[in-house]
Each structure stands twice: as structure tokens, then as C-alpha cells.
Design a protein around this motif. Structure first.
Motif, mmCIF file in Angstrom:
data_model
loop_
_atom_site.group_PDB
_atom_site.id
_atom_site.type_symbol
_atom_site.label_atom_id
_atom_site.label_comp_id
_atom_site.label_asym_id
_atom_site.label_seq_id
_atom_site.Cartn_x
_atom_site.Cartn_y
_atom_site.Cartn_z
ATOM 1 N N SER A 210 0.697 -1.240 -0.166
ATOM 2 C CA SER A 210 0.185 -0.046 0.035
ATOM 3 C C SER A 210 0.827 1.274 0.036
ATOM 4 O O SER A 210 0.589 2.286 -0.936
ATOM 5 N N GLN A 211 2.049 1.342 0.815
ATOM 6 C CA GLN A 211 2.742 2.407 0.983
ATOM 7 C C GLN A 211 3.549 2.458 -0.203
ATOM 8 O O GLN A 211 3.451 3.859 -0.768
ATOM 9 N N LYS A 212 4.000 1.740 -0.968
ATOM 10 C CA LYS A 212 4.957 1.863 -2.152
ATOM 11 C C LYS A 212 4.032 2.314 -3.133
ATOM 12 O O LYS A 212 4.360 3.091 -4.089
ATOM 13 N N ALA A 213 2.739 1.788 -3.177
ATOM 14 C CA ALA A 213 1.827 2.389 -4.467
ATOM 15 C C ALA A 213 1.051 3.653 -4.074
ATOM 16 O O ALA A 213 0.653 4.272 -4.986
ATOM 17 N N GLY A 214 1.302 4.133 -3.153
ATOM 18 C CA GLY A 214 0.757 5.655 -2.577
ATOM 19 C C GLY A 214 -0.632 5.390 -2.325
ATOM 20 O O GLY A 214 -1.290 6.509 -2.234
ATOM 21 N N TRP A 215 -1.313 4.369 -1.986
ATOM 22 C CA TRP A 215 -2.709 4.537 -1.806
ATOM 23 C C TRP A 215 -2.976 5.176 -0.542
ATOM 24 O O TRP A 215 -3.918 5.937 -0.537
ATOM 25 N N PRO A 216 -2.225 5.383 0.795
ATOM 26 C CA PRO A 216 -2.586 6.083 1.644
ATOM 27 C C PRO A 216 -2.330 7.773 1.468
ATOM 28 O O PRO A 216 -2.866 8.407 2.615
ATOM 29 N N VAL A 240 6.851 15.109 8.406
ATOM 30 C CA VAL A 240 6.392 13.562 8.404
ATOM 31 C C VAL A 240 5.380 13.592 7.428
ATOM 32 O O VAL A 240 4.407 14.173 7.529
ATOM 33 N N SER A 241 5.479 12.367 6.584
ATOM 34 C CA SER A 241 4.431 12.623 5.605
ATOM 35 C C SER A 241 4.021 11.138 5.185
ATOM 36 O O SER A 241 3.110 10.951 4.406
ATOM 37 N N ARG A 242 4.702 9.999 6.017
ATOM 38 C CA ARG A 242 4.357 8.807 5.900
ATOM 39 C C ARG A 242 4.300 8.054 7.105
ATOM 40 O O ARG A 242 5.043 8.464 8.065
ATOM 41 N N ASP A 243 3.589 6.885 7.204
ATOM 42 C CA ASP A 243 3.741 5.968 8.384
ATOM 43 C C ASP A 243 5.148 5.343 8.616
ATOM 44 O O ASP A 243 5.656 4.798 7.647
ATOM 45 N N GLU A 244 5.556 5.550 9.807
ATOM 46 C CA GLU A 244 6.980 5.047 10.182
ATOM 47 C C GLU A 244 7.094 3.740 10.504
ATOM 48 O O GLU A 244 8.257 3.123 10.254
ATOM 49 N N GLY A 245 6.116 2.972 10.836
ATOM 50 C CA GLY A 245 6.367 1.738 11.453
ATOM 51 C C GLY A 245 6.194 0.393 10.362
ATOM 52 O O GLY A 245 6.539 -0.638 10.920
ATOM 53 N N VAL A 246 6.145 0.803 9.263
ATOM 54 C CA VAL A 246 6.135 -0.257 8.194
ATOM 55 C C VAL A 246 7.306 -0.985 7.801
ATOM 56 O O VAL A 246 8.227 -0.141 7.697
ATOM 57 N N ASN A 367 -8.545 -5.271 6.609
ATOM 58 C CA ASN A 367 -7.353 -4.400 6.763
ATOM 59 C C ASN A 367 -6.373 -4.468 5.327
ATOM 60 O O ASN A 367 -5.351 -4.866 5.247
ATOM 61 N N PRO A 368 -7.124 -4.139 4.066
ATOM 62 C CA PRO A 368 -6.430 -4.393 2.939
ATOM 63 C C PRO A 368 -5.459 -3.441 2.947
ATOM 64 O O PRO A 368 -4.422 -3.916 1.862
ATOM 65 N N ARG A 369 -5.059 -2.709 3.751
ATOM 66 C CA ARG A 369 -3.765 -1.462 3.631
ATOM 67 C C ARG A 369 -2.808 -1.967 4.963
ATOM 68 O O ARG A 369 -1.999 -1.218 5.089
ATOM 69 N N GLY A 370 -3.105 -3.090 5.421
ATOM 70 C CA GLY A 370 -2.426 -3.599 6.598
ATOM 71 C C GLY A 370 -2.985 -2.611 7.956
ATOM 72 O O GLY A 370 -4.114 -2.041 7.641
ATOM 73 N N GLY A 371 -2.645 -3.189 9.113
ATOM 74 C CA GLY A 371 -3.315 -2.433 10.329
ATOM 75 C C GLY A 371 -2.453 -2.156 11.266
ATOM 76 O O GLY A 371 -0.914 -1.936 11.103
ATOM 77 N N ALA A 372 -2.627 -2.212 12.664
ATOM 78 C CA ALA A 372 -1.883 -1.525 13.699
ATOM 79 C C ALA A 372 -0.764 -2.643 13.954
ATOM 80 O O ALA A 372 0.311 -1.913 14.620
ATOM 81 N N ILE A 373 -0.603 -3.823 13.743
ATOM 82 C CA ILE A 373 0.593 -4.500 13.543
ATOM 83 C C ILE A 373 1.613 -3.853 12.864
ATOM 84 O O ILE A 373 3.001 -3.586 13.164
ATOM 85 N N ALA A 374 1.229 -3.234 11.526
ATOM 86 C CA ALA A 374 2.200 -2.648 10.765
ATOM 87 C C ALA A 374 2.526 -1.299 10.832
ATOM 88 O O ALA A 374 3.680 -1.002 10.591
ATOM 89 N N PHE A 375 1.504 -0.464 11.620
ATOM 90 C CA PHE A 375 1.935 0.813 11.258
ATOM 91 C C PHE A 375 1.436 1.500 12.521
ATOM 92 O O PHE A 375 1.699 2.876 12.693
ATOM 93 N N GLY A 376 0.923 0.830 13.487
ATOM 94 C CA GLY A 376 0.790 1.445 14.896
ATOM 95 C C GLY A 376 -0.603 1.702 15.386
ATOM 96 O O GLY A 376 -1.506 1.728 14.662
ATOM 97 N N HIS A 377 -0.666 1.689 16.788
ATOM 98 C CA HIS A 377 -2.032 2.085 17.310
ATOM 99 C C HIS A 377 -2.032 3.105 18.504
ATOM 100 O O HIS A 377 -2.061 2.731 19.702
ATOM 101 N N PRO A 378 -2.169 4.211 17.821
ATOM 102 C CA PRO A 378 -2.135 5.317 18.778
ATOM 103 C C PRO A 378 -3.612 5.539 19.436
ATOM 104 O O PRO A 378 -4.710 5.821 18.727
ATOM 105 N N LEU A 379 -3.735 5.114 20.746
ATOM 106 C CA LEU A 379 -4.895 4.537 21.308
ATOM 107 C C LEU A 379 -5.943 5.317 20.917
ATOM 108 O O LEU A 379 -7.261 4.939 20.439
ATOM 109 N N GLY A 380 -6.166 6.713 21.045
ATOM 110 C CA GLY A 380 -7.414 7.393 21.194
ATOM 111 C C GLY A 380 -7.460 7.653 19.514
ATOM 112 O O GLY A 380 -8.670 8.054 19.184
ATOM 113 N N CYS A 381 -6.640 7.312 18.819
ATOM 114 C CA CYS A 381 -6.594 7.974 17.392
ATOM 115 C C CYS A 381 -7.208 6.786 16.359
ATOM 116 O O CYS A 381 -8.015 7.125 15.403
#
Length: 413
Positions: A210-216, A240-246, A367-381
């Protein structure tokens, strides 16, 4: 004749002589002036807590740029926004700070502000709060936000309860750490480490593709902030312009080499590779009544149909989505096969494996773009973030219906 009536008649004509109108067809065809619609959905990138780009960014540093962007991108007069509801878990002064942040972002004193918390689903609760007020006529326009700085507002765990409370096993379970509940799920439902690593690897691989294809890209607001460089010790300005955890190139085999994070709780299958990452981030959803949106010329990205909640046994809180999703689908008359995208929070791989298998879901739709395991879970967000991601994915694939769900600390879904 209304547009929705015309559409229903068209569908009826198309299906006449072949099959009756399905609940999905009716749901998609019906349009009412009082519908609750989403006109903008946006989020910050998700950054690694304590070491990522937002590690020195306070909660207001996430809220203000996001709320500024909602105002600017929607071109909506902020005087028209009647309420902003912010979901947050960890900030001790959230009610003060969120009100101040909204004013700092250019919203007038006449815009009411409230803060809600239901642990991991606080962002969803914020959306539900705004949507229900619009649905019942209390307000016409509102913004729901989910935000968390896990770097600057750490989770200190459960408070100390009276002995009389702790004598109740359910209350005692409420006080236990969430990884303990993940291990209970793995043990009670025979969710193997191998399966957990398989699902986790799939999350990373989806997120990488997803990140490589620019979907987000269309869901993410680039944020400029300042951080202290851990190597030089100097304070720098960064964007910051992309998710860091992938983590690119993640496989089940590579995850299998990571040691257990909680060996004290058998079967000790949870690791730093198959559980959600600690993360900082925020997400926002602009909602209004359909006729108001049309009058203001606002784009309509989607419609909020319904939400529900369910409580489960705290010691296996991860089963929540397997209970809440069928309850919701029954209320709206749909089946799991009617849903194009499921956004289920990946708190721990053990709960993800159980819920997907228990519900009999097509893994490609989860979760076709991945989920919290891959890019994180900011609790309230995360609850609001799931909606932002789901809408972007529906648009990309030209699909129609999404469901979001998550397990929640203290066992609610």
C-alpha cells in the motif's frame, strides 16, 4: 419524486423477474435529506512512539495542524461547526487542552468542544457522538477527532481499587495488562504462534504494498514538527508524510525469530512483531446532515449508517469484534458477504486470528492496507483512523460498504 425513490424504482425494474431487492441494494439506493454524511476524512502520519518524528510533539501539536487542515481543505466557515468531539485516552488534562487546541486552530468560542474516552475505541466514540447528535437533530455540523501522543503521555496502567472491588474476579481482570488478555486468547482458543506470525506478516506485507503504491497518500496530512535528534542532540524541524512503522520485507519466518515479549504469561506467543506498535498520531472526520452538505456544496465521501457496542469477558477482551460485528450486521440487515472492507484493529495477532476465523471473513477484505501491527495504534486515534482509511480504500477500489471494529481495554467492542 425523490432521487432515492427513482433509484429504488430503477433497481426494482432491473431485478424484476430475476430476484428481489437485497438489503444491500436498498441501503445503497436510499438517500434521505437527514442522512449523516462524511464530507472530509483526514489523518496525520503515524509515527513511532518515543523514537519517531512525533516523539517530542505534544498532543496539541497533533491536534492544531489537523484541525487547521480540516478547516482549510473543506473551505467550511468555522462559525458553522457546532461541536468538535475529541477521543483521547492518556492526556491527564485532555478536556482543557482540546478546547484550547480548537480555539488555536481557528474555531470560535461558539464551537462547543468535548473529550471522550473509551480506551482504544475513543476515536470511534467521538465519531459516534457527533453522528448521533446530527441524526437526532441536535446539531447539523460537527467534527470528530481521535488523537494520542503515546510518547508524551505514557500509559500508567490501572489505578488501585478497594479490596472489595478486587475480590470480584471480573474487576480484578479489568486491572490486568492487555498483553495478558492476548495470551489468554491464544491459550483458550488454541491460536498458535505460527498463525499469529502469519497474520502479522500479512499485515506488514499489505502495508508495504500500500505504501509503495501510494494508496494512503490521500488520507495523510503531512505534518511539520520539531524533534530532538537523538544522534546530535540538536532540535530540528522535520516534515512527516508517511507512516513510520512499516517494516519492508517482513515474512512469517522473520517474525518467528523474535522472542516472546511476555514469557511470564503462557503460552507466551505475543512478540514485538505480532502486536500493535506504540504510536503517535491523530485523525479527523467532518460530518453533517446530507441536506446541509448539499446546500454548502460539500463533497460527500460516505454515509454513517449505524454503530453499536458490546461487552465481553475482560480476560479475553480481544473477542470483541467477533461479538460486535454480527450484532451490527443484524441491526442493519446485512451479511458479512455484503461488506466490501472490514477495518478491524490489530491490537494483538491472537485476537485478529480468532476474530477473522470466528467470523469467517475473507482475509483479503480485512485491513487491505495493513493494520496496527504494521503501522501502529495510537490509542485514542485508531477508531477515527480506521474510518479515514476505509473511506480512502472504498474510493480507490470503487467499492461501497465498510465496517470498522475493535477490541477495547476493559472489554468493550
Amino acid at each position: 419524486m425523490s432521487a432515492s425513490t427513482q433509484r429504488l424504482q430503477q433497481l426494482s425494474g432491473q431485478l424484476a423477474g430475476s430476484e428481489s431487492l437485497s438489503a444491500r441494494d436498498i441501503l445503497l439506493a436510499t438517500r434521505k435529506p437527514t442522512d449523516v454524511v462524511i464530507c472530509l476524512a483526514l489523518r496525520t502520519p503515524l509515527a513511532k512512539a518515543h523514537k519517531g518524528a512525533f516523539k517530542d510533539t505534544q498532543l496539541d501539536g497533533l491536534l492544531v495542524p489537523l484541525l487547521n487542515a480540516v478547516r482549510d481543505k473543506s473551505k467550511l466557515d468555522p462559525q458553522l461547526v457546532e461541536e468538535i468531539v475529541v477521543g483521547n485516552v492518556l492526556h491527564k488534562d485532555a478536556t482543557f487542552l482540546t478546547r484550547a487546541s480548537c480555539v488555536a486552530a481557528g474555531y470560535p468560542a461558539s464551537t462547543a468542544v468535548s473529550t471522550v474516552s473509551r480506551w482504544c475505541s475513543s476515536g470511534l466514540l467521538a465519531v459516534e457522538s457527533v453522528a448521533n447528535k446530527i441524526a437526532t437533530g441536535g446539531i447539523d455540523i460537527g467534527i470528530a477527532v481521535g488523537a494520542e501522543s503515546m510518547s508524551t503521555n505514557p500509559d500508567n496502567g490501572a489505578p488501585e481499587f478497594p479490596a472489595s472491588f478486587m475480590a470480584d474476579p471480573v474487576i480484578n481482570d479489568i486491572t490486568q495488562p492487555m498483553p495478558w488478555t492476548a495470551e489468554n486468547m491464544a491459550r483458550d482458543f488454541n491460536v498458535t504462534r505460527e498463525l499469529q506470525d502469519e497474520f502479522a506478516a500479512e499485515s506488514f506485507q499489505k502495508a508495504e504494498a500500500s505504501q509503495k503504491a501510494g494508496w494512503p497518500d490521500d488520507e495523510i496530512l503531512p505534518v511539520t514538527t520539531r524533534w530532538k535528534n537523538p544522534k546530535t542532540g540538536e532540535v530540528e524541524t522535520v516534515q512527516v508524510s508517511r507512516d513510520e512503522g512499516v517494516r519492508y520485507g517482513t515474512t512469517k519466518e522473520s517474525l518467528s525469530k523474535i522472542r516472546s515479549a511476555f514469557p511470564q504469561w503462557p503460552p507466551a506467543t505475543t512478540t514485538g512483531g505480532n502486536a500493535s506498535q506504540l504510536t503517535d498520531g491523530a485523525a479527523a472526520v467532518l460530518l453533517m446532515r446530507r441536506d446541509v452538505a448539499e446546500k454548502l456544496g460539500q463533497p460527500i465521501l460516505g454515509r454513517f449508517v449505524l454503530s453499536t457496542v458490546a461487552g465481553v469477558d475482560p480476560r479475553i477482551m480481544g473477542i470483541g469484534p467477533a461479538v460486535a460485528i454480527p450484532k451490527l450486521l443484524k441491526k442493519v440487515g446485512l451479511s458479512k458477504d455484503d461488506i466490501d472492507v472490514f477495518e478491524i484493529n490489530e491490537a494483538f495477532a491472537s485476537m485478529l486470528v480468532y476474530c477473522v476465523e470466528q467470523l469467517g471473513l475473507d482475509r483479503a477484505r480485512v485491513n487491505p492496507r495493513g493494520g496496527a501491527i504494521a503501522f501502529g495504534h495510537p490509542l485514542g486515534c485508531t477508531g477515527a483512523r480506521q474510518i479515514v482509511t476505509a473511506l480512502s480504500e472504498l474510493k480507490r477500489t470503487q467499492q461501497r460498504i465498510a465496517v470498522t471494529s475493535m477490541c477495547v481495554g476493559t472489554a468493550i467492542a
